[in-house]
Design a protein around this motif. Structure first.
Motif, PDB file in Angstrom:
ATOM      1  N   THR A 244       0.993  42.583 -25.882  1.00  0.00           N
ATOM      2  CA  THR A 244       1.761  42.762 -26.932  1.00  0.00           C
ATOM      3  C   THR A 244       1.638  42.288 -28.043  1.00  0.00           C
ATOM      4  OG1 THR A 244       3.757  42.993 -24.931  1.00  0.00           O
ATOM      5  CG2 THR A 244       4.602  42.668 -27.171  1.00  0.00           C
ATOM      6  N   THR A 245       1.323  40.883 -28.219  1.00  0.00           N
ATOM      7  CA  THR A 245       1.111  40.187 -29.497  1.00  0.00           C
ATOM      8  C   THR A 245      -0.131  40.882 -30.309  1.00  0.00           C
ATOM      9  OG1 THR A 245       1.814  38.285 -28.492  1.00  0.00           O
ATOM     10  CG2 THR A 245       0.250  38.007 -30.395  1.00  0.00           C
ATOM     11  N   THR A 246      -1.145  41.131 -29.384  1.00  0.00           N
ATOM     12  CA  THR A 246      -2.240  41.976 -30.246  1.00  0.00           C
ATOM     13  C   THR A 246      -2.417  43.373 -30.258  1.00  0.00           C
ATOM     14  OG1 THR A 246      -3.735  41.996 -28.057  1.00  0.00           O
ATOM     15  CG2 THR A 246      -3.670  39.927 -29.127  1.00  0.00           C
ATOM     16  N   GLY A 247      -1.361  44.142 -29.648  1.00  0.00           N
ATOM     17  CA  GLY A 247      -1.617  45.411 -29.650  1.00  0.00           C
ATOM     18  C   GLY A 247      -2.687  46.344 -28.942  1.00  0.00           C
ATOM     19  N   LEU A 248      -3.281  45.595 -27.904  1.00  0.00           N
ATOM     20  CA  LEU A 248      -4.429  46.117 -27.300  1.00  0.00           C
ATOM     21  C   LEU A 248      -3.945  46.952 -26.118  1.00  0.00           C
ATOM     22  CD1 LEU A 248      -6.926  42.957 -27.005  1.00  0.00           C
ATOM     23  CD2 LEU A 248      -7.129  45.092 -28.551  1.00  0.00           C
ATOM     24  N   ASP A 249      -4.518  47.962 -26.158  1.00  0.00           N
ATOM     25  CA  ASP A 249      -4.421  48.908 -24.817  1.00  0.00           C
ATOM     26  C   ASP A 249      -5.177  48.746 -23.625  1.00  0.00           C
ATOM     27  OD1 ASP A 249      -3.289  50.880 -23.208  1.00  0.00           O
ATOM     28  OD2 ASP A 249      -5.190  52.442 -24.054  1.00  0.00           O
TER      29      ASP A 249
ATOM     30  N   MET B 104      -0.571  49.767 -18.483  1.00  0.00           N
ATOM     31  CA  MET B 104      -0.725  50.331 -16.899  1.00  0.00           C
ATOM     32  C   MET B 104      -1.000  49.183 -16.037  1.00  0.00           C
ATOM     33  SD  MET B 104      -2.871  53.590 -15.933  1.00  0.00           S
ATOM     34  CE  MET B 104      -2.647  54.094 -14.350  1.00  0.00           C
ATOM     35  N   LEU B 105      -0.353  48.967 -15.094  1.00  0.00           N
ATOM     36  CA  LEU B 105      -0.592  48.171 -13.905  1.00  0.00           C
ATOM     37  C   LEU B 105      -1.393  48.618 -12.909  1.00  0.00           C
ATOM     38  CD1 LEU B 105      -0.205  44.872 -13.526  1.00  0.00           C
ATOM     39  CD2 LEU B 105       1.826  45.460 -12.439  1.00  0.00           C
ATOM     40  N   THR B 106      -2.409  48.173 -12.138  1.00  0.00           N
ATOM     41  CA  THR B 106      -3.090  48.482 -11.111  1.00  0.00           C
ATOM     42  C   THR B 106      -3.113  47.446 -10.094  1.00  0.00           C
ATOM     43  OG1 THR B 106      -4.144  50.341 -12.468  1.00  0.00           O
ATOM     44  CG2 THR B 106      -5.110  49.840 -10.180  1.00  0.00           C
ATOM     45  N   GLU B 107      -2.866  47.782  -8.860  1.00  0.00           N
ATOM     46  CA  GLU B 107      -3.151  46.607  -7.783  1.00  0.00           C
ATOM     47  C   GLU B 107      -4.837  46.593  -7.693  1.00  0.00           C
ATOM     48  OE1 GLU B 107      -0.822  44.886  -6.392  1.00  0.00           O
ATOM     49  OE2 GLU B 107       0.747  46.053  -7.494  1.00  0.00           O
ATOM     50  N   VAL B 108      -4.873  45.332  -6.890  1.00  0.00           N
ATOM     51  CA  VAL B 108      -6.322  45.008  -6.702  1.00  0.00           C
ATOM     52  C   VAL B 108      -7.325  45.799  -5.928  1.00  0.00           C
ATOM     53  CG1 VAL B 108      -7.910  43.042  -5.876  1.00  0.00           C
ATOM     54  CG2 VAL B 108      -5.916  42.458  -7.480  1.00  0.00           C
ATOM     55  N   ASP B 109      -6.360  46.174  -4.861  1.00  0.00           N
ATOM     56  CA  ASP B 109      -7.023  47.064  -3.908  1.00  0.00           C
ATOM     57  C   ASP B 109      -7.423  48.673  -4.524  1.00  0.00           C
ATOM     58  OD1 ASP B 109      -7.034  45.187  -2.136  1.00  0.00           O
ATOM     59  OD2 ASP B 109      -5.040  46.005  -0.908  1.00  0.00           O
TER      60      ASP B 109
ATOM     61  N   GLN C 166     -15.262  45.862 -30.226  1.00  0.00           N
ATOM     62  CA  GLN C 166     -14.702  45.247 -31.508  1.00  0.00           C
ATOM     63  C   GLN C 166     -13.132  45.101 -31.546  1.00  0.00           C
ATOM     64  OE1 GLN C 166     -15.757  44.305 -34.697  1.00  0.00           O
ATOM     65  NE2 GLN C 166     -18.031  44.644 -33.865  1.00  0.00           N
ATOM     66  N   ALA C 167     -12.658  46.061 -30.917  1.00  0.00           N
ATOM     67  CA  ALA C 167     -11.117  45.954 -30.441  1.00  0.00           C
ATOM     68  C   ALA C 167     -10.665  44.536 -29.868  1.00  0.00           C
ATOM     69  CB  ALA C 167     -10.482  47.051 -29.619  1.00  0.00           C
ATOM     70  N   ILE C 168     -11.781  43.993 -28.652  1.00  0.00           N
ATOM     71  CA  ILE C 168     -11.483  42.746 -28.182  1.00  0.00           C
ATOM     72  C   ILE C 168     -11.549  41.694 -29.302  1.00  0.00           C
ATOM     73  CG2 ILE C 168     -12.507  41.022 -26.737  1.00  0.00           C
ATOM     74  CD1 ILE C 168     -13.019  43.239 -24.929  1.00  0.00           C
ATOM     75  N   LEU C 169     -12.804  41.763 -30.163  1.00  0.00           N
ATOM     76  CA  LEU C 169     -12.632  40.679 -31.185  1.00  0.00           C
ATOM     77  C   LEU C 169     -11.520  40.646 -31.833  1.00  0.00           C
ATOM     78  CD1 LEU C 169     -16.609  41.115 -32.065  1.00  0.00           C
ATOM     79  CD2 LEU C 169     -15.530  39.387 -30.499  1.00  0.00           C
ATOM     80  N   HIS C 170     -11.153  41.744 -32.424  1.00  0.00           N
ATOM     81  CA  HIS C 170     -10.010  41.862 -33.224  1.00  0.00           C
ATOM     82  C   HIS C 170      -8.953  41.111 -32.745  1.00  0.00           C
ATOM     83  CE1 HIS C 170      -7.505  43.146 -36.786  1.00  0.00           C
ATOM     84  NE2 HIS C 170      -6.803  43.575 -35.728  1.00  0.00           N
ATOM     85  N   GLY C 171      -8.413  41.676 -31.679  1.00  0.00           N
ATOM     86  CA  GLY C 171      -7.440  41.066 -30.769  1.00  0.00           C
ATOM     87  C   GLY C 171      -7.374  39.707 -30.638  1.00  0.00           C
TER      88      GLY C 171
ATOM     89  N   ALA D  64     -14.994  54.063 -19.070  1.00  0.00           N
ATOM     90  CA  ALA D  64     -16.069  55.113 -19.682  1.00  0.00           C
ATOM     91  C   ALA D  64     -15.633  55.591 -20.876  1.00  0.00           C
ATOM     92  CB  ALA D  64     -16.326  56.176 -18.641  1.00  0.00           C
ATOM     93  N   ALA D  65     -14.024  55.745 -21.041  1.00  0.00           N
ATOM     94  CA  ALA D  65     -13.235  56.197 -22.029  1.00  0.00           C
ATOM     95  C   ALA D  65     -13.085  55.518 -23.226  1.00  0.00           C
ATOM     96  CB  ALA D  65     -11.895  56.896 -21.803  1.00  0.00           C
ATOM     97  N   GLY D  66     -13.569  54.025 -23.287  1.00  0.00           N
ATOM     98  CA  GLY D  66     -13.620  53.185 -24.135  1.00  0.00           C
ATOM     99  C   GLY D  66     -12.495  52.424 -24.107  1.00  0.00           C
ATOM    100  N   ARG D  67     -11.605  52.500 -23.061  1.00  0.00           N
ATOM    101  CA  ARG D  67     -10.495  51.393 -23.048  1.00  0.00           C
ATOM    102  C   ARG D  67     -10.631  50.237 -22.414  1.00  0.00           C
ATOM    103  NH1 ARG D  67      -5.507  53.423 -19.570  1.00  0.00           N
ATOM    104  NH2 ARG D  67      -4.614  51.728 -20.461  1.00  0.00           N
TER     105      ARG D  67
END
Length: 215
Positions: A162-167, A1-6, A44-49, A18-21
């Protein structure tokens, strides 16, 4: 999901954290991937990815200097450095004031690798009720000639996700121009020590603290 800076300070980004994303944020250096520093599943998701060693700390992004003072022990040199370069491209290893905080935020290490960031990353840290942990958007490499380094454009962010499968929620900041590291200093003893060279030059550090900074 892409969000503009503003739009990144709307409830969308904050609710995601807050939801862990994860939330990907642009800086002047490159894109950073952020998580709630107190959420073990998220970091841990970051470290794994990233294929990052468990003992390599993420950066703790404090919302302001007073929060750093509440959590961490700052020496007189640290105060001078913060006054000169925060918010900015400087990270400091700082000891925790209380063991319970070191335990809660153990992903950023003890001492904590701490920064106060400008731009979208700093603004996100200032509005998020907790604390952010943030490394660069790339799979950990060896820094060799074929290692492209962290993502500086959105296509590289997309490739990483895409490579890591991270959301992750991605904040579109365009091109990150500096493509260089935070300068890292060890401020855990009376003698400030340069750990890694980066955008803040050693001569500038010396000028801020009034003495040579050994490497």
């Amino acid at each position: 999901m892409l969000t503009e800076v503003d739009e990144f300070l709307t409830t969308t980004g904050l609710d995601a954290l807050a939801a862990g994303r994860l939330v990907v944020v642009p800086t002047s250096r490159w894109y950073m991937i952020c998580a709630d520093a107190a959420n073990p599943t998220a970091y841990q998701a970051i470290l794994h990815g990233k294929q990052r060693p468990q003992n390599k700390p993420l950066a703790l992004v404090v919302p302001h200097l007073d929060r750093a003072r509440e959590l961490l022990d700052l020496t007189p040199d640290t105060e001078r450095l913060a006054a000169a370069f925060w918010p900015g491209d400087l990270a400091l290893f700082l000891p925790w004031r209380h063991q319970h905080d070191a335990d809660r935020y153990h992903v950023v290490g003890s001492p904590a690798l701490t920064t106060h960031a400008p731009g979208p990353l700093g603004a996100l840290a200032a509005t998020f009720p907790g604390l952010l942990a943030a490394p660069t958007v790339n799979v950990s490499g060896d820094g060799g000639p074929d290692d492209r380094g962290p993502a500086i454009i959105l296509t590289e962010v997309d490739e990483f996700l895409t490579t890591t499968g991270l959301d992750a929620l991605v904040i579109d900041g365009g091109i990150c121009p500096a493509a260089n590291h935070l300068t890292i200093l060890d401020c855990t003893s009376p003698d400030t020590r340069l750990v890694r060279a980066g955008l803040v030059h050693p001569r500038a550090i010396n000028a801020a603290i009034g003495q040579p900074t050994p490497s």
